[in-house]
Design a protein around this motif. Structure first.
Motif, PDB file in Angstrom:
ATOM      1  N   ASP A  91       0.831  -1.209   0.000  1.00  0.00           N
ATOM      2  CA  ASP A  91       0.000   0.000   0.000  1.00  0.00           C
ATOM      3  C   ASP A  91       0.865   1.258   0.000  1.00  0.00           C
ATOM      4  OD1 ASP A  91      -2.290  -1.407  -0.085  1.00  0.00           O
ATOM      5  OD2 ASP A  91      -2.780  -1.246   2.063  1.00  0.00           O
ATOM      6  N   LYS A  95       3.882   1.554  -1.079  1.00  0.00           N
ATOM      7  CA  LYS A  95       4.547   1.705  -2.370  1.00  0.00           C
ATOM      8  C   LYS A  95       3.587   2.297  -3.407  1.00  0.00           C
ATOM      9  CE  LYS A  95       7.524  -0.931  -5.376  1.00  0.00           C
ATOM     10  NZ  LYS A  95       7.638  -2.203  -6.043  1.00  0.00           N
ATOM     11  N   LEU A  96       2.359   1.763  -3.425  1.00  0.00           N
ATOM     12  CA  LEU A  96       1.368   2.266  -4.384  1.00  0.00           C
ATOM     13  C   LEU A  96       1.062   3.739  -4.122  1.00  0.00           C
ATOM     14  CD1 LEU A  96      -1.150  -0.717  -4.678  1.00  0.00           C
ATOM     15  CD2 LEU A  96       0.448   0.130  -6.412  1.00  0.00           C
ATOM     16  N   ALA A  97       0.947   4.080  -2.838  1.00  0.00           N
ATOM     17  CA  ALA A  97       0.636   5.465  -2.493  1.00  0.00           C
ATOM     18  C   ALA A  97       1.771   6.376  -2.961  1.00  0.00           C
ATOM     19  CB  ALA A  97       0.434   5.610  -0.994  1.00  0.00           C
ATOM     20  N   GLU A 141       3.752   5.895  -5.409  1.00  0.00           N
ATOM     21  CA  GLU A 141       3.888   5.960  -6.870  1.00  0.00           C
ATOM     22  C   GLU A 141       2.635   6.483  -7.563  1.00  0.00           C
ATOM     23  OE1 GLU A 141       5.063   2.098  -8.145  1.00  0.00           O
ATOM     24  OE2 GLU A 141       7.037   2.262  -7.207  1.00  0.00           O
ATOM     25  N   THR A 142       1.707   7.002  -6.812  1.00  0.00           N
ATOM     26  CA  THR A 142       0.457   7.483  -7.409  1.00  0.00           C
ATOM     27  C   THR A 142       0.726   8.553  -8.466  1.00  0.00           C
ATOM     28  OG1 THR A 142      -0.828   7.047  -5.453  1.00  0.00           O
ATOM     29  CG2 THR A 142      -1.685   8.695  -6.924  1.00  0.00           C
ATOM     30  N   LEU A 143       0.029   8.458  -9.583  1.00  0.00           N
ATOM     31  CA  LEU A 143       0.104   9.490 -10.618  1.00  0.00           C
ATOM     32  C   LEU A 143      -1.098  10.404 -10.449  1.00  0.00           C
ATOM     33  CD1 LEU A 143       0.995   7.464 -13.818  1.00  0.00           C
ATOM     34  CD2 LEU A 143       2.492   8.903 -12.446  1.00  0.00           C
ATOM     35  N   ASP A 144      -0.817  11.707 -10.446  1.00  0.00           N
ATOM     36  CA  ASP A 144      -1.923  12.647 -10.397  1.00  0.00           C
ATOM     37  C   ASP A 144      -2.332  12.950 -11.832  1.00  0.00           C
ATOM     38  OD1 ASP A 144      -3.673  14.682 -10.244  1.00  0.00           O
ATOM     39  OD2 ASP A 144      -2.526  15.861  -8.771  1.00  0.00           O
ATOM     40  N   MET A 145      -3.448  12.308 -12.241  1.00  0.00           N
ATOM     41  CA  MET A 145      -3.875  12.440 -13.635  1.00  0.00           C
ATOM     42  C   MET A 145      -4.361  13.843 -13.968  1.00  0.00           C
ATOM     43  SD  MET A 145      -3.120   9.515 -14.538  1.00  0.00           S
ATOM     44  CE  MET A 145      -3.872   8.915 -16.038  1.00  0.00           C
TER      45      MET A 145
END
Ligand code: PHE
Length: 339
Positions: A78, A80-82, A84-88
């Motif tokens: 979690d 790691k995913l947080a 690496e989040t992309l702000d679209m």
């Protein structure tokens, strides 16, 4: 022991910490392993009581370790995913898009204007032979005009001398040999002369025009060029001056000047405060028509030629021809040709 182990497993902050507890409890030298070993030294009655208790302890601790490990792994994923989040919703990086070069832009404008007047686009090779570039255009070997062209010759001294075409006029010859009149073509393209300063580059662009039909006169030439220049410079106050001139392949030959006016100290095409030479032209010489196998008493025509780069300079106010071929983005941006 069970309570102590379970509490520490629950409190373990990392996978490594859980692993250390597993080794301590269930490893070869582990505390539970030791308990299991001790079963061998017990009486059957003791074993009946202690056996299930020790096995239950082992299973409980094993399950707790598995659960804690899975929870820690999920938490790590979690995180790691947080991270690496992309702000679209962020604007995309700007990769500069390609842009149209002023020469290409002007070539497109010219093709469009002449298409409206019924001219097709013709082309010929940039590596040309002596005959098409000179002889067929009434410029024989001994003609002084050859010296004026600063020709790049290829070092083949044989029967067919090759060169880089010095003008687009050989396309007149190629078109008349290939197509039957009536002919209405423009021929844009690269030409080469051994010359370099602010207004000359060894490679530059010309556009040729050729009309061959019955009963063609200088009047048709003047109307065509006037209509073209009005469309190109997007002005109605275009004034032309036809000046008698000389080209071996036209007779009579006329140099076309266009009037300019001075606005804020700069020359602007239109009006008639002064004159700028913009095109060479004339009625196609009968010897040229004959060289292409046509009868000059039946077919007449006019031809014109000019520098495309020069037209671009006049239209967009550029002053150094060499900059056209430097590929300098700052120069292109300055004149509004690149983002
Ligand atoms: N070929 C001539 C030049 O390069 C221009 C020209 C073309 C003149 C056609 C007359 C007719 O200068």
């Amino acid at each position: 022991l069970q309570a102590d182990l379970l509490a520490r497993i629950d409190g373990a902050a990392s996978i490594e910490a859980v692993e250390a507890i597993r080794v301590e409890a269930l490893g070869k030298q582990g505390r539970i392993t030791a308990l299991l070993k001790s079963l061998g030294g017990m009486t059957p009655e003791e074993r009946l009581v202690e056996g299930p208790a020790i096995h239950a302890l082992r299973e409980g601790v094993t399950a707790a370790i598995g659960t804690r490990k899975a929870a820690l792994e999920r938490a790590a994923l979690d995180a790691k995913l947080a991270a690496e989040t992309l702000d679209m919703t962020l604007p995309a990086d700007r990769t500069p898009p390609g842009s149209v070069h002023p020469v290409s832009q002007v070539l497109d404008e010219l093709a469009e204007i002449f298409a409206d007047l019924g001219f097709a686009v013709a082309s010929g090779p940039e590596i040309e032979d002596d005959w098409h570039n000179f002889s067929a255009l009434n410029i024989p070997e001994t003609h002084p005009a050859r010296a004026m062209h600063d020709t790049f010759y290829f070092p083949n001294e044989g029967e067919k001398r090759m060169l880089l075409r010095t003008h687009t006029s050989p396309v007149q010859i190629r078109t008349m040999l290939k197509d039957k009149p009536p002919i209405r073509i423009i021929a844009p393209g690269r030409v080469y002369r051994s010359d370099s300063d602010a207004t000359h580059t060894p490679m530059f662009h010309q556009i040729e025009g050729l009309v061959i039909d019955r009963g063609i006169t200088l009047g048709h030439l003047k109307w065509t060029l006037e209509t073209f220049l009005k469309a190109f410079f997007e002005r109605d106050d275009i004034v032309l001056r036809l000046r008698s001139s000389y080209f071996p392949f036209t007779e009579p030959s006329v140099e076309i000047d266009v009037g300019y006016s001075i606005v804020n100290g700069k020359r602007v095409i239109g009006g008639s405060d002064g004159w700028l030479e913009v095109l060479g032209s004339g009625m196609v010489h009968r010897k040229v028509i004959e060289a292409c196998g046509l009868d000059p008493s039946e077919w007449q025509g006019f031809a014109f030629g000019t520098g495309v780069d020069r037209l671009a300079m006049l239209k967009y106010g550029m002053d150094d021809l060499r900059a056209f071929f430097d590929g300098d983005l700052r120069w292109l941006r300055h004149y509004g040709f690149a983002a």
